[in-house]
Design a protein around this motif. Sequence first.
Motif, PDB file in Angstrom:
ATOM      1  N   ILE A 107       0.792  -1.164  -0.102  1.00  0.00           N
ATOM      2  CA  ILE A 107      -0.021  -0.038   0.041  1.00  0.00           C
ATOM      3  C   ILE A 107       0.743   1.365  -0.006  1.00  0.00           C
ATOM      4  CG2 ILE A 107      -1.585   1.381   1.419  1.00  0.00           C
ATOM      5  CD1 ILE A 107      -3.256  -0.912   1.995  1.00  0.00           C
ATOM      6  N   SER A 108       1.859   1.265   0.570  1.00  0.00           N
ATOM      7  CA  SER A 108       2.781   2.442   0.866  1.00  0.00           C
ATOM      8  C   SER A 108       3.530   2.599  -0.510  1.00  0.00           C
ATOM      9  CB  SER A 108       3.959   2.241   1.890  1.00  0.00           C
ATOM     10  OG  SER A 108       3.220   2.171   3.119  1.00  0.00           O
ATOM     11  N   TYR A 109       3.840   1.536  -1.124  1.00  0.00           N
ATOM     12  CA  TYR A 109       4.768   1.806  -2.499  1.00  0.00           C
ATOM     13  C   TYR A 109       3.707   2.389  -3.450  1.00  0.00           C
ATOM     14  CZ  TYR A 109       6.614   0.485  -6.671  1.00  0.00           C
ATOM     15  OH  TYR A 109       7.269   0.172  -8.187  1.00  0.00           O
ATOM     16  N   PHE A 110       2.528   1.470  -3.354  1.00  0.00           N
ATOM     17  CA  PHE A 110       1.798   2.220  -4.727  1.00  0.00           C
ATOM     18  C   PHE A 110       0.981   3.647  -4.451  1.00  0.00           C
ATOM     19  CE2 PHE A 110       1.682  -2.487  -5.856  1.00  0.00           C
ATOM     20  CZ  PHE A 110       1.937  -2.221  -7.200  1.00  0.00           C
ATOM     21  N   TYR A 111       0.880   3.891  -3.170  1.00  0.00           N
ATOM     22  CA  TYR A 111       0.583   5.337  -2.826  1.00  0.00           C
ATOM     23  C   TYR A 111       1.404   6.423  -3.305  1.00  0.00           C
ATOM     24  CZ  TYR A 111      -0.383   9.557  -0.323  1.00  0.00           C
ATOM     25  OH  TYR A 111      -0.654  11.073   0.106  1.00  0.00           O
ATOM     26  N   LYS A 112       2.780   6.093  -2.861  1.00  0.00           N
ATOM     27  CA  LYS A 112       3.778   6.919  -3.365  1.00  0.00           C
ATOM     28  C   LYS A 112       3.829   7.035  -4.917  1.00  0.00           C
ATOM     29  CE  LYS A 112       7.450   9.394  -2.231  1.00  0.00           C
ATOM     30  NZ  LYS A 112       7.854   9.807  -3.880  1.00  0.00           N
ATOM     31  N   VAL A 113       3.562   5.816  -5.742  1.00  0.00           N
ATOM     32  CA  VAL A 113       3.761   5.998  -6.898  1.00  0.00           C
ATOM     33  C   VAL A 113       2.576   6.668  -7.723  1.00  0.00           C
ATOM     34  CG1 VAL A 113       3.255   4.611  -9.120  1.00  0.00           C
ATOM     35  CG2 VAL A 113       5.092   3.790  -7.242  1.00  0.00           C
ATOM     36  N   THR A 114       1.514   6.493  -7.012  1.00  0.00           N
ATOM     37  CA  THR A 114       0.142   7.211  -7.546  1.00  0.00           C
ATOM     38  C   THR A 114       0.561   8.570  -7.203  1.00  0.00           C
ATOM     39  OG1 THR A 114      -0.980   6.756  -5.474  1.00  0.00           O
ATOM     40  CG2 THR A 114      -1.479   5.320  -7.232  1.00  0.00           C
ATOM     41  N   ARG A 115       0.707   9.068  -6.061  1.00  0.00           N
ATOM     42  CA  ARG A 115       1.051  10.469  -5.472  1.00  0.00           C
ATOM     43  C   ARG A 115       2.030  11.098  -6.538  1.00  0.00           C
ATOM     44  NH1 ARG A 115       5.414  13.835  -3.936  1.00  0.00           N
ATOM     45  NH2 ARG A 115       4.402  15.487  -2.477  1.00  0.00           N
ATOM     46  N   HIS A 152       8.527   6.452 -12.122  1.00  0.00           N
ATOM     47  CA  HIS A 152       8.086   6.422 -10.818  1.00  0.00           C
ATOM     48  C   HIS A 152       7.874   5.105 -10.325  1.00  0.00           C
ATOM     49  CE1 HIS A 152       7.421  10.776 -10.716  1.00  0.00           C
ATOM     50  NE2 HIS A 152       6.581  10.778 -11.574  1.00  0.00           N
ATOM     51  N   LEU A 153       7.811   4.054 -11.066  1.00  0.00           N
ATOM     52  CA  LEU A 153       7.509   2.724 -10.397  1.00  0.00           C
ATOM     53  C   LEU A 153       8.917   2.259 -10.054  1.00  0.00           C
ATOM     54  CD1 LEU A 153       5.400   0.963 -13.237  1.00  0.00           C
ATOM     55  CD2 LEU A 153       4.816   1.125 -10.930  1.00  0.00           C
ATOM     56  N   LEU A 154      10.185   2.844 -10.800  1.00  0.00           N
ATOM     57  CA  LEU A 154      11.416   2.387 -10.541  1.00  0.00           C
ATOM     58  C   LEU A 154      11.909   3.127  -9.400  1.00  0.00           C
ATOM     59  CD1 LEU A 154      12.964   1.655 -14.028  1.00  0.00           C
ATOM     60  CD2 LEU A 154      12.230  -0.030 -12.156  1.00  0.00           C
ATOM     61  N   SER A 155      11.696   4.353  -9.309  1.00  0.00           N
ATOM     62  CA  SER A 155      12.224   5.589  -8.277  1.00  0.00           C
ATOM     63  C   SER A 155      11.440   5.323  -6.988  1.00  0.00           C
ATOM     64  CB  SER A 155      11.937   7.064  -8.875  1.00  0.00           C
ATOM     65  OG  SER A 155      10.712   7.173  -8.908  1.00  0.00           O
ATOM     66  N   CYS A 156      10.474   4.822  -6.731  1.00  0.00           N
ATOM     67  CA  CYS A 156       9.809   4.535  -5.347  1.00  0.00           C
ATOM     68  C   CYS A 156       9.830   3.068  -4.817  1.00  0.00           C
ATOM     69  CB  CYS A 156       8.027   4.502  -5.705  1.00  0.00           C
ATOM     70  SG  CYS A 156       7.684   6.259  -5.969  1.00  0.00           S
ATOM     71  N   SER A 157      11.125   2.554  -5.563  1.00  0.00           N
ATOM     72  CA  SER A 157      11.337   1.154  -5.215  1.00  0.00           C
ATOM     73  C   SER A 157      11.827   0.888  -3.660  1.00  0.00           C
ATOM     74  CB  SER A 157      12.278   0.458  -6.112  1.00  0.00           C
ATOM     75  OG  SER A 157      13.491   0.917  -6.236  1.00  0.00           O
ATOM     76  N   TYR A 158      12.610   2.080  -3.181  1.00  0.00           N
ATOM     77  CA  TYR A 158      12.821   2.166  -2.040  1.00  0.00           C
ATOM     78  C   TYR A 158      11.929   2.217  -0.812  1.00  0.00           C
ATOM     79  CZ  TYR A 158      11.627   6.956  -1.827  1.00  0.00           C
ATOM     80  OH  TYR A 158      10.770   8.202  -1.666  1.00  0.00           O
ATOM     81  N   ILE A 159      10.745   2.722  -1.181  1.00  0.00           N
ATOM     82  CA  ILE A 159       9.776   2.855   0.016  1.00  0.00           C
ATOM     83  C   ILE A 159       9.361   1.473   0.753  1.00  0.00           C
ATOM     84  CG2 ILE A 159       7.349   3.205   0.362  1.00  0.00           C
ATOM     85  CD1 ILE A 159       8.853   5.859  -0.181  1.00  0.00           C
TER      86      ILE A 159
END
Length: 319
Positions: free
Chosen positions: A84-92, A139-146
Amino acid sequence: MKSEDILLSVAFFFQTGMGFLGNSFLICLFTFVFLSGSKMRSIDIIVVQLTLVNCLMLLLKGIPHTMTTLGLMNFLDEIDCKIISYFYKVTRDLSLSMTCLLSGFQAITISPTNSNWAKLKAKAPKHLIPSSLFCWTFHLLSCSYIPNGMKGPVYTSNITETQHNGYCSHKILSGYEAYLFTTIIFFSDAIFLGLMVSASGYMVFLLYSHHKQIHITCLSSRTSPEIRATKTILLLVGTFFSSNLFNCILTMYISFRKSAPWLMYTSAFLGACFPAISPFVLIISDSQVTRYCYAIWGGKITHFDPDDIVISSAQDDLL
């Protein structure tokens, strides 16, 4: 249950429900028009993606916070928290980049034929899909650290170094990790916000100049389409900029130290303001959306000009 918890749950439920309905309406509308075989605007590619990510963003943030304020704590496991945290950051982040792309495309579209942007007018529609794919991939790649920093809701090891938000917890950053996290968030957000504000400012300047020319040649008591378009652009960009700016500041603050629950709820509510409000701004101000609705309700879909811009078709006078 405390009265403030009831008010918070009502606020999150209303924000999530209304935003979801507004975005879903636009998605269904554009889907119906597309399936009918009608000729759509190039800009609709961005609008559909923006409404989709805003809809997902509301669900990923609004539902967990609504359940938490109702007293349903720790209803997710660690894997669910990470997802949830990962996909929220991606969508944001996608909401930010799609709004930036929308503003940039509009700025190119309404630029005068004798400007430096004139050469890009014919090429811009061809680059919309590649640009959108780049944003999604980036964004899918850059948020991989979340997911690395997210823990389950019952994570208790060294609890003074973790922040619990009611359904998930995350590690409070310090030292090198804190500076790295701040740099990643601030740098990427600053670039997109800067481009979006610059493009919107350029559009406001063009519309204001055009409005002055209209009044020099012909005075009218009616509010010109350019003024309505300018107000819509200012409303969209202003809402996005203000809500996401304060949300970004609160998010960084919460990430570095333990914070009161009201700060986390405030951050979540501010972060969901734009995705909840933007569909209604577009429904009210976008003349093409109104045409789509009239065509559907009238049982007849006509072929629209794909080069109309999203805010107001009357802005074609600027070309």
